[in-house]
Write a protein that holds these residues in place. Structure first.
Motif, PDB file in Angstrom:
ATOM      1  N   LYS B   7       0.846  -1.196   0.000  1.00  0.00           N
ATOM      2  CA  LYS B   7       0.000   0.000   0.000  1.00  0.00           C
ATOM      3  C   LYS B   7       0.884   1.248   0.000  1.00  0.00           C
ATOM      4  N   VAL B  11       1.130   4.226  -2.814  1.00  0.00           N
ATOM      5  CA  VAL B  11       0.959   5.656  -2.515  1.00  0.00           C
ATOM      6  C   VAL B  11       2.182   6.446  -2.996  1.00  0.00           C
ATOM      7  N   VAL B  14       2.213   6.687  -6.908  1.00  0.00           N
ATOM      8  CA  VAL B  14       1.234   7.633  -7.459  1.00  0.00           C
ATOM      9  C   VAL B  14       1.628   9.066  -7.091  1.00  0.00           C
ATOM     10  N   GLY B  15       2.097   9.264  -5.848  1.00  0.00           N
ATOM     11  CA  GLY B  15       2.544  10.601  -5.444  1.00  0.00           C
ATOM     12  C   GLY B  15       3.678  11.095  -6.320  1.00  0.00           C
ATOM     13  N   MET B  18       2.427  12.138  -9.642  1.00  0.00           N
ATOM     14  CA  MET B  18       1.697  13.408  -9.641  1.00  0.00           C
ATOM     15  C   MET B  18       2.668  14.593  -9.651  1.00  0.00           C
ATOM     16  N   LEU B 199      -3.115   0.974  -5.638  1.00  0.00           N
ATOM     17  CA  LEU B 199      -4.163   1.712  -4.926  1.00  0.00           C
ATOM     18  C   LEU B 199      -5.530   1.096  -5.201  1.00  0.00           C
ATOM     19  N   TRP B 202      -5.954  -1.887  -3.139  1.00  0.00           N
ATOM     20  CA  TRP B 202      -6.215  -1.472  -1.755  1.00  0.00           C
ATOM     21  C   TRP B 202      -7.707  -1.159  -1.565  1.00  0.00           C
ATOM     22  N   VAL B 203      -8.242  -0.301  -2.455  1.00  0.00           N
ATOM     23  CA  VAL B 203      -9.655   0.075  -2.344  1.00  0.00           C
ATOM     24  C   VAL B 203     -10.541  -1.159  -2.467  1.00  0.00           C
ATOM     25  N   LEU B 206     -10.514  -3.228   0.683  1.00  0.00           N
ATOM     26  CA  LEU B 206     -11.323  -2.598   1.736  1.00  0.00           C
ATOM     27  C   LEU B 206     -12.795  -2.938   1.533  1.00  0.00           C
TER      28      LEU B 206
END
Lengths: 73, 226
Positions: B7, B11, B14-15, B18, B199, B202-203, B206
């Protein structure tokens, strides 16, 4: 043959000058304003990830409670 | 948050994409200009959607071979996450098309293929909601899911390659061959794809966990009232 070589050479020479004429957001970059945009995007992204993280923790807690309930019943 | 290193990797990737996607140099191309950066955000949505649908297919096949409702809830939640990514891909594509092509919907083979794929998967969702019996629902929607995935393959991978399109990178190939050559774009694009897939997983997990918690609660209630 010579014609082809000339053609390739000419395209190679003219391509970079042509590329420079394409309009890009150069002034925004040189003024450093682009970092404002980056900061805004990162704040939103970090906020959303924090939300996901706490959601993950909350679900873990609920799973533990359910496991306890299942043992008792 | 056990076993959560992937996870964190997702993150971080993707960060990075961006920040890098906005700051790094990109090729100077006419017509697309700065919107070439949309590649870092719009295209990973499609990669992620296909990946989610593929995992959903795997769990549907697993369910049909060994009917356990756990597999079924994984299949449906991965499909739902895939639909979300597909919608994000369509909407981001329409915003871009509105500026570059002049209108949001151009009937481009890629746009139509993506829209048909999403409709097929929305029908999957509707099929599930119309069947009250959980075992019947899982079995029928598992079979439908296989058809849905096999419909997606020609819609997204074959038809756009056969027809001409205004989509960037087209002209025989719906990929991004024109930008593909650029080394610096690849350095942002591939991490973005991997990060968004992580990501997405991950979603989806959940959602699977909420669903299975819900099912367990219903079971406990049922045992109590018996």
């Amino acid at each position: 043959m010579k014609k082809i070589v000339n053609l390739i050479l000419l395209t190679c020479l003219t391509f970079p000058t042509m590329a420079q004429q394409v309009e890009m957001a150069d002034s925004m970059r040189s003024e450093g304003k682009i970092y404002v945009v980056v900061a805004i995007i990162m704040v939103i992204f970090i906020g959303l990830i924090a939300m996901l993280y706490y959601l993950d923790k909350k679900i873990s807690r609920i799973e533990k409670i359910i496991d306890k309930l299942m043992k008792n019943s | 948050m056990k076993k959560s290193w992937w996870k964190i990797v997702g993150v971080m990737l993707v960060g990075y994409s961006m920040v890098g996607g906005i700051i790094f140099e990109v090729p100077r191309l006419a017509i697309v200009n700065e919107t070439i950066r949309a590649l870092y955000f719009h295209v990973p949505m499609w990669f992620c959607m296909v990946f989610m649908f593929f995992i959903s297919l795997v769990y549907s096949i697993k369910y049909l071979r060994n009917p356990t409702l756990n597999f079924d809830s994984k299949a449906v939640e991965f499909a739902n996450t895939g639909i979300i990514f597909g919608l994000l891909g369509i909407v981001t594509g329409m915003i871009w098309a509105n500026y570059t092509w002049g209108s949001p919907w151009h009937g481009d083979p890629k746009q139509n293929g993506a829209a048909i794929t999403l409709l097929v998967y929305l029908a999957y969702s509707i099929l599930r909601q119309s069947l009250p019996n959980p075992d019947q629902r899982a079995r029928l929607s598992g079979v439908y899911n296989i058809f849905a995935f096999t419909t997606m393959i020609p819609m997204i991978f074959i038809i756009p390659r056969l027809s001409s399109s205004m989509h960037p990178g087209s002209g025989g190939n719906p990929g991004f061959n024109m930008y593909d050559l650029d080394y610096q774009m690849r350095m942002v694009f591939y991490p973005a794809v991997i990060g968004w897939i992580l990501l997405g997983i991950w979603v989806a997990t959940l959602r699977v966990r909420i669903k299975s918690a819900d099912m367990k609660i219903i079971n406990i209630e049922y045992e109590k009232n018996r």
